[in-house]
Structures are given as structure tokens and as C-alpha cells.
Design an enzyme around this catalytic site. Structure first.
Site, PDB file in Angstrom:
ATOM      1  N   LEU A  36       0.838  -1.192   0.000  1.00 33.70           N
ATOM      2  CA  LEU A  36       0.000   0.000   0.000  1.00 33.70           C
ATOM      3  C   LEU A  36       0.878   1.249   0.000  1.00 33.70           C
ATOM      4  O   LEU A  36       1.907   1.295   0.672  1.00 33.70           O
ATOM      5  CB  LEU A  36      -0.918   0.015   1.217  1.00 33.70           C
ATOM      6  CG  LEU A  36      -2.174  -0.857   1.162  1.00 33.70           C
ATOM      7  CD1 LEU A  36      -2.926  -0.779   2.483  1.00 33.70           C
ATOM      8  CD2 LEU A  36      -3.081  -0.445   0.013  1.00 33.70           C
ATOM      9  N   GLY A  37       0.456   2.245  -0.738  1.00 35.82           N
ATOM     10  CA  GLY A  37       1.246   3.461  -0.862  1.00 35.82           C
ATOM     11  C   GLY A  37       1.899   3.573  -2.215  1.00 35.82           C
ATOM     12  O   GLY A  37       2.303   4.659  -2.630  1.00 35.82           O
ATOM     13  N   VAL A  39       4.490   3.270  -5.475  1.00 37.53           N
ATOM     14  CA  VAL A  39       5.863   3.723  -5.675  1.00 37.53           C
ATOM     15  C   VAL A  39       6.145   4.962  -4.834  1.00 37.53           C
ATOM     16  O   VAL A  39       7.195   5.080  -4.204  1.00 37.53           O
ATOM     17  CB  VAL A  39       6.123   4.014  -7.172  1.00 37.53           C
ATOM     18  CG1 VAL A  39       7.455   4.739  -7.358  1.00 37.53           C
ATOM     19  CG2 VAL A  39       6.121   2.718  -7.966  1.00 37.53           C
ATOM     20  N   LYS A  49      12.660  11.980  -0.051  1.00 39.24           N
ATOM     21  CA  LYS A  49      12.631  13.226   0.722  1.00 39.24           C
ATOM     22  C   LYS A  49      13.176  13.008   2.126  1.00 39.24           C
ATOM     23  O   LYS A  49      13.774  13.913   2.724  1.00 39.24           O
ATOM     24  CB  LYS A  49      11.220  13.802   0.790  1.00 39.24           C
ATOM     25  CG  LYS A  49      10.824  14.603  -0.440  1.00 39.24           C
ATOM     26  CD  LYS A  49      11.113  13.832  -1.708  1.00 39.24           C
ATOM     27  CE  LYS A  49      10.698  14.481  -2.982  1.00 39.24           C
ATOM     28  NZ  LYS A  49      10.974  13.602  -4.140  1.00 39.24           N
ATOM     29  N   GLY A 175      16.804  14.745 -14.972  1.00 39.54           N
ATOM     30  CA  GLY A 175      15.459  15.140 -14.594  1.00 39.54           C
ATOM     31  C   GLY A 175      15.325  15.287 -13.093  1.00 39.54           C
ATOM     32  O   GLY A 175      16.317  15.355 -12.364  1.00 39.54           O
ATOM     33  N   GLY A 264      13.485   8.390 -16.724  1.00 45.67           N
ATOM     34  CA  GLY A 264      12.038   8.557 -16.833  1.00 45.67           C
ATOM     35  C   GLY A 264      11.261   7.328 -16.420  1.00 45.67           C
ATOM     36  O   GLY A 264      11.817   6.355 -15.896  1.00 45.67           O
ATOM     37  N   ARG A 265       9.934   7.352 -16.684  1.00 51.01           N
ATOM     38  CA  ARG A 265       9.055   6.282 -16.243  1.00 51.01           C
ATOM     39  C   ARG A 265       8.088   5.885 -17.364  1.00 51.01           C
ATOM     40  O   ARG A 265       7.759   6.689 -18.229  1.00 51.01           O
ATOM     41  CB  ARG A 265       8.272   6.712 -14.999  1.00 51.01           C
ATOM     42  CG  ARG A 265       9.175   7.076 -13.823  1.00 51.01           C
ATOM     43  CD  ARG A 265       8.385   7.294 -12.549  1.00 51.01           C
ATOM     44  NE  ARG A 265       7.722   6.099 -12.084  1.00 51.01           N
ATOM     45  CZ  ARG A 265       8.328   5.098 -11.457  1.00 51.01           C
ATOM     46  NH1 ARG A 265       9.633   5.158 -11.220  1.00 51.01           N
ATOM     47  NH2 ARG A 265       7.639   4.034 -11.063  1.00 51.01           N
ATOM     48  N   ALA A 314       2.239  12.535  -7.599  1.00 55.57           N
ATOM     49  CA  ALA A 314       1.317  11.954  -6.628  1.00 55.57           C
ATOM     50  C   ALA A 314       0.136  12.874  -6.332  1.00 55.57           C
ATOM     51  O   ALA A 314      -1.009  12.422  -6.224  1.00 55.57           O
ATOM     52  CB  ALA A 314       2.064  11.626  -5.332  1.00 55.57           C
ATOM     53  N   HIS A 441       4.392  38.253   9.104  1.00 57.38           N
ATOM     54  CA  HIS A 441       5.728  38.824   8.953  1.00 57.38           C
ATOM     55  C   HIS A 441       6.593  38.460  10.152  1.00 57.38           C
ATOM     56  O   HIS A 441       6.149  38.558  11.295  1.00 57.38           O
ATOM     57  CB  HIS A 441       5.633  40.352   8.856  1.00 57.38           C
ATOM     58  CG  HIS A 441       6.977  41.023   8.780  1.00 57.38           C
ATOM     59  ND1 HIS A 441       7.734  41.044   7.637  1.00 57.38           N
ATOM     60  CD2 HIS A 441       7.692  41.675   9.742  1.00 57.38           C
ATOM     61  CE1 HIS A 441       8.861  41.682   7.869  1.00 57.38           C
ATOM     62  NE2 HIS A 441       8.863  42.083   9.145  1.00 57.38           N
TER      63      HIS A 441
END
Length: 451
Positions: A36-37, A39, A49, A175, A264-265, A314, A441
Site C-alpha cells: 500500500l502506498g 511507488v 525526501k 530530470g 524517466g518512467r 502523486a 511577517h
């Protein structure tokens, strides 16, 4: 085994659709052959990340003296960095499982095969459905380069699991994925070479910002080889990999300890029985959909995510899934691709939404006229306070009457700011409309009020 909605693929599109449909009261079955989730969560967005944030913290420690902070004997533990990445992924996968349970979604692990639009077989079981949603995603594209099959190369999957740093790394493809891994390994001290077949990295991103980012990483030691077509891969000296490539200057090569292929994909459209649905495909072999509903050419069959070909992101997939479920539930909605943000999580980040300057030049807007306005990120006091000796730029593209059609940011935290411009583009707002909102600010986002 009878359901109102069957969904094939448990990535962002699939699990988002399943949760929304389940909460709306529909009986839903979700098929996922891996985890689940998809790629994004397991080997894409989230793990990269997580690794990049560790690299960013390391960069910060190395540059602590700029902020009058002493940080000595700085080091990192690569095995623990990878372990933390795995922990983050496990936590988020568990979160999705809980969401499916709370929404009453039946999750089936295995390969789903479509017999017809109302019948799906998985293992020895047959499932019936009133509506079908295809969210099968995409996979890494490996180009047919001579000799590549004889080399122990990396794709993004192997790079994510690296627990022993190579001395040098060659990356085929400049890329988003290629640049994010270039950023990560560069921060960890690896000598990185990026080989890109076009004239600039980050195709689709504003070329000016891409050029500035490339210059920043050149300063950090990354070598960029542009307009280069890789012709052959072979084993080099001392166990290294030799990458042969052709440029306007002729044939040459580069050696590295490891090779990462990031070219790429490709969409996942084989092996699911899609041929049994009589779907209409685009010239690019993507599934054609009506963007008002995300329904395919077959009544009651929807497609969301990478297989639609609009945007292999995503967040696009999630929104497409919402539109599809709303149509199934009789709720008025429509997919818009007018303001889809894209982010490159390098350090500094690059974020874009709407038209680039290059797109504007090629569109009918060019006849009527468009304007480009740029400001240094230093116009925002918060940016100056937190980015000692670092430059950045915010670039806005507008029509002749100042309607915002594109925004591009180089500088942290671009990923968190770009949605502000995206909302303005979606609403058809003008530059002056930024001033109607009160920004806290000091924040970096105040840069928009300066236009």
C-alpha cells in the site's frame, strides 16, 4: 465478493479513491500486488525526501559557521540514515492501512486481472463490481543502451538502499529524480557526474531557474554533461563503469564506481487485462479520459494517476481520484490541470506552477503579449535571515493585463510557497491581488506581495 467500486492499484490515486469512496458509503475493494502506498510512498516521494532531509541537515551543520555556530567533527551514519528512511515508510504505510480499515475498504493483496468491466480475478477468487477504477501507476524506464544489461547498475530503488557510499557516481538523466539523487550523494561527499541528453537539466522546469540550479551544483562539485547521448556502457578499469557518450564534439567517456539510470518512467498497462475493456489510448499509449469525470471511453470505468499521462505526480493522482469518486457519488466536480505544482527537492529547492516562460513563448498568449517579472528572494527578510550568502529568485509570468499564468521559485522553502501562486493561477487572479492578503511577517512568502 460484490462491490460498488473496485480499484486496481494502491498508490496515491488508489488509496485516496478508496478512502473517499468508503467514507461516502460505497462498498470498496482495493487490489495491490506489492505494498500500500505504491511507488510514491515505498520507493519514491517519501523515502527520497527523507534521505534528502538528512542530507540537508548535514549541509546545515557544515555551514553552521555562517550563522556563528560552531559544529566540529561533523559526520554521518549512512546505515542509520537509511534505517530512518525505512522507519518513516513503515509508519506511513501503517497509517494508510488504518485509513482503509476506518473507511471500511476491503484490501486484497495480489495481482488483479480484469475479465470484463464488472469482473476481476485475483488469485483463485472472482470479484464483481459496479464501477471500476484503474490506478496502476508507472515503473522505471530503462533505455536500451548497449552493454547496460552486463553492468550492475542502480535504478532509484537500489540508490535508496545504498548503505556503502561509492567514491563516484554517474547519473544518466538530469530530470527531477536524477537531480535529487545528485543532490543527496553530493552532500554525502560522492563525486557526481550527471549526463543529460538535452541542452538543460530538469526538462519542463523554467530553463532560467534550471540553469541557476545547475550553476549552484557545479559550485558544489557536480559535473554536468549536457547534449550528450549515451551510446554504450561497459566495465572500465579497476572495476569501474565506463559510460560512453556522444556530443557535438564527438565520442568520449566518463568512468565512475557506480551508475544510476534515471531516464524517466513508463505507465503500467500490461498484465492487468486492460485489453478486455476496449479502452481508447492516446498516441503516447496513455489511457484517454474525460477530465470532467476521469471516466475512460468505457462507461463505468475510470482511470487516475500516472496512466492518464497528464502528470506523473502523486498530488495530481490524488486530485484525479477525488474527481472520479465525486462523479461516482453524483457530486459535481471537474479536474483542472491549470495549476499543478512541481517541486525539485534539491538544496536549494525549485518549485514551479503554471506556464514557464518557454511555454508562454510557444502558446497563443505570445501573440497578445506576456510579461516576466523577477525578484531576488532577498526581498523577503525571512529569507535573508535564514539563508546567509545564498541567493534565490522568484519569477512570475503574467498576461498583458497582469493575470498570473505561471510562477517559479528557486530557494528554500519553495515547496511550501508554490501553492500560494498556484491558487492565484487557478482563480485567474492578477498580480495586484497578492496585496489583498495579509501574510504573517516575517515569512518568505511575503515575496509575493512585492510584485
Amino acid at each position: 465478493m460484490d462491490f460498488q467500486l473496485a480499484i486496481i492499484g494502491g498508490g496515491p490515486a488508489g488509496y485516496s479513491a478508496a478512502e473517499a469512496a468508503g467514507k461516502a458509503g460505497l462498498s470498496v475493494v482495493l487490489f495491490e500486488k506489492n505494498a500500500l502506498g505504491g511507488v510514491c510512498l515505498n520507493e519514491g516521494c517519501i523515502p527520497t525526501k527523507t534521505l534528502l532531509y538528512s542530507a540537508k541537515v548535514l549541509d546545515g551543520a557544515k555551514n553552521a559557521s555562517k550563522y556563528a555556530v560552531k559544529a566540529e567533527n561533523i559526520s554521518f551514519d549512512l546505515a542509520k540514515i537509511v534505517s530512518r528512511k525505512q522507519k518513516v515508510v513503515r509508519k506511513l504505510v501503517l497509517g494508510i492501512k488504518n485509513k482503509m480499515s476506518e473507511a471500511g475498504v476491503t484490501v486484497v493483496s495480489g495481482e488483479a486481472y480484469i475479465q470484463d468491466k464488472n469482473t476481476i480475478k485475483c488469485g483463485d477468487e472472482v470479484y464483481k463490481c459496479e464501477k471500476l477504477m484503474l490506478c496502476t501507476g508507472s515503473r522505471t524506464f530503462v533505455p536500451p543502451i548497449k552493454g547496460l544489461d552486463n553492468i550492475d547498475y542502480w535504478t532509484h530503488r537500489e540508490a535508496l538502499e545504498c548503505k556503502e557510499l561509492p567514491e563516484s557516481l554517474a547519473i544518466i538523466g538530469g530530470g527531477v529524480i536524477g537531480m535529487e539523487f545528485a543532490s543527496y550523494f553530493c552532500s554525502l561527499g560522492v563525486k557526481v557526474t550527471v549526463i543529460e541528453m538535452t541542452s538543460e537539466i530538469l526538462g519542463g522546469i523554467d530553463k532560467e531557474l534550471a540553469s541557476i540550479l545547475r550553476a549552484e551544483y557545479t559550485k558544489k562539485g557536480v559535473v554536468f554533461i549536457l547534449d550528450a547521448k549515451v551510446t554504450e556502457i561497459c566495465n572500465g578499469a579497476s572495476g569501474k563503469v565506463t559510460v560512453k557518450y556522444h556530443t557535438a564534439d564527438g565520442e568520449t567517456s566518463v568512468e565512475s564506481e557506480k551508475l544510476l539510470v534515471s531516464a524517466g518512467r513508463h505507465t503500467n498497462i500490461e498484465g492487468y487485462g486492460l485489453e478486455n475493456l476496449s479502452l481508447t489510448f492516446t498516441k503516447q499509449n496513455r489511457i484517454m479520459v474525460n477530465t470532467d469525470t476521469m471516466m475512460t471511453s468505457v462507461d463505468g470505468v475510470y482511470a487516475c494517476g500516472d496512466i492518464t499521462g497528464f502528470s506523473m505526480l502523486a498530488h495530481t493522482a490524488v486530485r484525479e481520484a477525488e474527481v472520479a469518486v465525486n462523479h461516482i457519488c453524483g457530486i459535481s466536480d471537474k479536474m483542472s490541470y491549470k495549476a499543478i505544482p512541481g517541486v525539485v527537492y534539491t538544496n536549494p529547492e525549485v518549485a514551479s506552477v503554471g506556464m514557464t516562460e518557454e511555454m508562454a513563448q510557444m502558446s497563443p498568449i505570445a501573440i497578445l503579449g506576456y510579461k516576466v517579472t523577477k525578484l531576488p528572494m532577498a526581498y523577503a527578510g525571512r529569507f535573508v535571515a535564514e539563508n546567509e550568502g545564498v541567493n534565490g529568485v522568484c519569477k512570475i509570468i503574467t498576461t498583458a493585463d497582469d493575470t498570473i499564468i505561471g510562477a517559479h521559485i528557486l530557494g528554500n522553502p519553495a515547496s511550501e510557497l508554490i501553492v500560494i501562486a498556484g491558487m492565484m493561477i487557478e482563480k485567474g487572479n492578477k498580480l495586484k491581488d497578492f496585496k489583498k492578503y495579509v501574510f504573517p511577517h516575517p515569512t518568505v512568502g511575503e515575496i509575493f506581495r512585492e510584485f
